[in-house]
Every structure is written in structure tokens, then in C-alpha cells.
Write an enzyme that holds these catalytic residues in place. Sequence first.
Site, short mmCIF file in Angstrom:
data_model
loop_
_atom_site.label_atom_id
_atom_site.label_comp_id
_atom_site.label_asym_id
_atom_site.label_seq_id
_atom_site.Cartn_x
_atom_site.Cartn_y
_atom_site.Cartn_z
N ASP A 187 26.25 -15.68 34.16
CA ASP A 187 26.66 -15.57 35.22
C ASP A 187 25.77 -15.22 36.43
OD1 ASP A 187 26.69 -12.79 35.07
OD2 ASP A 187 28.27 -13.08 33.80
N ASP A 211 24.80 -12.97 30.41
CA ASP A 211 25.99 -12.75 30.77
C ASP A 211 26.19 -11.06 31.29
OD1 ASP A 211 28.88 -12.26 30.75
OD2 ASP A 211 29.02 -12.07 28.46
N ASP A 238 20.79 -34.77 41.17
CA ASP A 238 21.20 -35.13 39.80
C ASP A 238 21.55 -36.67 40.11
OD1 ASP A 238 22.55 -34.20 37.11
OD2 ASP A 238 24.07 -35.48 38.04
N ASN A 298 29.26 -9.54 32.02
CA ASN A 298 30.66 -8.91 31.96
C ASN A 298 31.00 -9.12 30.65
OD1 ASN A 298 31.08 -11.52 32.18
ND2 ASN A 298 32.77 -11.49 33.84
N ASP A 346 31.96 -11.58 28.75
CA ASP A 346 32.85 -12.69 28.44
C ASP A 346 32.14 -13.66 27.66
OD1 ASP A 346 31.53 -13.98 30.54
OD2 ASP A 346 33.04 -14.49 31.61
N GLU A 368 16.44 -36.54 40.30
CA GLU A 368 16.30 -36.95 38.77
C GLU A 368 16.57 -38.34 38.64
OE1 GLU A 368 18.94 -36.09 34.53
OE2 GLU A 368 19.75 -36.63 36.40
C1 GLC Z 1 22.17 -35.18 34.84
C2 GLC Z 1 22.33 -34.12 34.15
C3 GLC Z 1 23.11 -34.03 33.12
C4 GLC Z 1 24.47 -34.36 33.55
C5 GLC Z 1 24.25 -35.72 33.92
C6 GLC Z 1 25.88 -36.21 34.55
O1 GLC Z 1 21.41 -36.36 33.99
O2 GLC Z 1 21.10 -33.52 34.17
O3 GLC Z 1 23.07 -32.58 32.50
O4 GLC Z 1 25.24 -34.57 32.08
O5 GLC Z 1 23.43 -35.78 35.09
O6 GLC Z 1 25.82 -35.29 35.72
CA CA Z 2 30.03 -13.61 32.12
#
Ligand code: GLC
Ligand code: CA
Length: 592
Positions: free
Chosen positions: A61, A53, A236, A55, A57, A290
Amino acid sequence: MRLKASLAAFLLCLASLAATAQDKRPDQLVNGYEPKWWKEAVVYQIYPRSFQDSNGDGIGDLPGITQHLDYLQSLGVNVIWLSPHFDSPNADNGYDIRDYRKVMTEFGTMADFDTLLAGIKQRHMRLIIDLVVNHTSDEHQWFVMSRSSKTNPYRDFYIWRPGKVAPDGTRLPPNNYPSYFSGSAWQYDAPTKEYYLHYFAVKQPDLNWANPRVREEVFSLMRFWLDKGVSGFRMDVIPLISKPTGLPDLTPEQLKNPSATFANGPQLTEYLQQMNREVLSHYDDMTVGEAIGTTVAQTPSLVDDRRHELNMIFNFDAVRIGRAGGEGPRGAWTLPQLKAIYDAHATLLGKHDWDTVFLSNHDNPRLVSAFGDDSAAFRAPSAKLLETMILTLRGTPFLYQGDELGMTNYPFKSLADYNDIAVKNAYKARVETGQITPDVFFAATARISRDNARTPMQWDNSPEAGFTSGTHPWLAVNPNYPQINAAAEARDPDSVLTYTRRLIALRAHTPAFVYGDYQDLDPWHPHVFAYTRTLGPDTCLVIENFSSETIPYTLPNNLKAAHELLSNYPAAPEENTPTLHLQPWESRIYKQ
Ligand code: GLC
Ligand code: CA
């Protein structure tokens, strides 16, 4: 720990200095493989919310990542995979995207992204980003329009179906698909009185890839980021984009592992080949899918380079070993079972395929807690051993932030300690309905929760581990940060961090670890993993003691361990001998 740093020892293990992608003509193969930069790379995954982080918060980032680029360069990694950095309402921490061309406000601006990318390139590294296009956020403009009326031009961007009606008149979803985040995968939407499909959270409606306009939109956003200079994508849940024909109910058997039915649908090949033709083939990029629901045997159907689809996938057999149906609590597993998985990879993936090696990411528990021994005595050696395995098995290695420090699982106590929607939904679905007791739920969840991997990076021993200057990190820092942190480990010649740097450097100069053949020397040994990587005349031998015991180990087949290159223990080397005296969790690399 010792590294035989003499130049001569290193040179011995070099298969051939020429065997790198840079100086090969594309028609020259190395041990039958086409050389590529992404085959030679070590990839490091950053979960931006938890990295740094800048800043105060409490949320990591992009400028925070830029601050640590020298650290990443000194680690020796070549590619950074950034988990989603796009505009998102964060129902699933950025895996629910509202605007694919905008940076998440909490993470910074597009200028911050450009600065980060330039800094990465200056240091001769590359950036790949997360492509999350099985679904969007329900706040994406496409979905806002899609749900507004049945005749809206965006209606077909998502998957809408009328519900069923039970004999007593109750409204029922169109079929029995379960969501990965508990409950039905269908959500009733009042404005048009239909259901939309969401494999993940209610706020993550699935895109309708059968609609060619959806594909064109996705290809266009991919070009937008590639034209900016990113070097590819981690995709993904990509095998889920083609849905089963007709969306029939799952059978009771299929319900035990829905991913197997959801993944690799009838149009997947067509969609990926179109994506490759229209986008990927025009850039010098890398892709890693994935591959949820995909077996090792199915892997070539996604990555064989003659098919022109993806470069690599993540297969989950190893990382999810011992988990019933792929999602249940981690059960017992044995080393021979793990070795059998890697053996299957070596057998089923040929010279036209390429593999990945990983045992952790933002969806899994910490590497050392899941596969090693995170007790004080063995945390460091077992973390080093696991890094050794990941960096010397066959395939492009993926490291997850903090594993290079040997970061551990978090001591979760109650529901309030968790952030993950998967945990919150599962608690509602299973504990609040009385299916299981809170104790049973938390015992399993604490071990496997995704939040274990998402606690902030431990940079130093200042408050909040140096992750934030504020007092409220979005997820609590692991209380072990005074002992386990990057600053302390950078000063310590025996730390997991120092070892990982040396290991990556050794790998960078050892083409046998990239293009070499793999052979498991002793598949049935319950505690020792011993294998070779061979490229031409050069063989490297790797030996790992997966136990907290000292083990005398005699190599099979009259083999002798020759010249030691690296060990995770500070002891005199044992060389030119068939019998090794392995310390608990000791790993050694030899040049034969
Ligand atoms: C993949 C991501 C996971 C996410 C899911 C839905 O498995 O790695 O973090 O929750 O897809 O996008
Ligand atoms: Ca931040």
C-alpha cells in the site's frame, strides 16, 4: 568489489561539471542534446501491491512505500514510477481503472498519496504515475452508462459493433481480432445485443479515442494529477489508442504479430500532439510511452522533440529477445543479437530523440533469471553486471523493484501458485482445450510469467520477508528471502545492493553516461560486451563478460584499459593494459 573512491579519480571521469540540466540555459546543448532532468534521471519502478504492506492485510500500500523513502533515496534514484494506484476491481491488478481520481481502497487514501508525494519531494526525488487510458474497467461509470443503451450519451466512449451471423445462424464477433489475454478481443453484451472491443481482459473495454469527449476527459484527469504535483506519466500501451480504420479482419500474416497492426494507428500523432498541446506542454513533466508494437525505426515518430509528442518510449526488442512473435516462450538468444539491438537504437535515434534502457518490469521475468545466471555461484555477479549495463548504455535507465537486490524468478509448481489473469486465461484457452499439455504450458510459463516480478519485495529475513506483518501475502514470497533481502545486503559490502548504490553514484557524476556517444567495440564477440561512452575529451570504457567462464580478453583497435573506476569483483585492478582477465560475469568500468 572496489570503487576507486578518491576524489581525483572521480574528477577524471567528469566530462564537465557544468553539463547538467540545472545550470544549463535551455539553448545550450550538450553534445548536441538539449539537457533535461529526465535525461539525467535514474527511474525506479514500484509495483505497489508488492512493495510493502503497512497494515497486515497482505497487500502492499501507499503508506508502505512512504516507509521506505529513505531506502530509495539512499539507492540514489531520482524518479519513482508508480504502477497504477487508482480505484480498481483488480481484474488486471490496477490496470483496469474504475475511478481515475480515487486511490485504490487497498492502497490507502488520497491523504496517503499526498503524504507519499510530499515525502518524495522532500528527498529531492520526483514521482511519475501510470496513465492507463487505452481502456478502463468495465466498472467505470462511463462504461456502466455506455453499455446501458445505444442512445446513452456515453455510448460512444467505447467501441461498439454489431456481430456477424454465421450461415448456420451462430453469432460471431465483428472481426477476428485476438485479445492479448487469449480469446477474441470482442465481448457480446446482452443489454444492447452488440459487441464491445477489449484488447486486454473482458473487464478492460477499450476507450474510443475518436470521440473528442473521451480525449477531453483524459486530458482533464491528467491535469488533476499534474496539478497535485506529479512529474509526468508512464503511458500504458499508448500506441494502441488509435484503432485501425474500419477494423478489418487481420490477415493470417498479421495474426502472427497483431501488435504491429494494432499499434500506431492513423490518428495516433494527432491525439498525442493534442495531448501535448493541451496538457503536457504546460508542465515541467516527463513522459514515457509503453510502445507495444513499435519498432526502433518507428521510435522517432513518437519521441522526436520537434514533433511535440512524448519524451521517451519503451521498445521491447531487448527485453523480449528470443520470444517468437513478441509473446511466445523465451528461446535462445545470443549476445551479438542483443548488441545488435542496442546498435540499432544508437543508429536510428538521433540528437532530437531520447532512449530508455530497461530489461525488466512488472510484465517480465526477473532481470537476473532472464538475462544472467541465477545459480548460487553467479547470481550476484551477473545481477551486478546487468545493472552495470543498464546504467551505462545510452538512454534513461529504468530499474524494477527488487532487481537491485538480485531477486530471482519464483519456483512455480502449479496453476494455484499464479495470480496473473494472462496465465489463467491462457491455461483455459490452451491446456483445458487440449492444445498443449500442462507440462509444456508450465515449463514455458514458469520462465516468462509476469508473476515472477510480482512476488513481494524481500526486505529482511523475518517471516514473509518483512513484506507484511500478516500471514497471507497476496502472492507468495520467494522462498530464497533468507539469503536475498535488503537488510542483509545493506550490511554486506559485496552485495548486489551495495554495488548498485555505488554504480548509481558513479553514474550521477559521469555526464558521459548520460550525454556521451555510444560505440560498440566488438559487436561479434560471443561473450564479451565492450563499449565506450564519449563526451568531449572524456571516454568511459565498459567491459562485461556475459558468461560463466573466465575469459582472457584483448581489447580491439590497440586500445588499452586505463584507470579502473568500478568492478563487480574484489580483485586487484588491471590497468594500462590491452589484455584483461575477466572472471565469470565480471563487469568493469574504466576511465580512458
Ligand atoms: C500494459 C501493462 C500490463 C497490463 C496491460 C493492460 O502492458 O504493463 O501490466 O496488463 O498494459 O493494461
Ligand atoms: Ca496493506
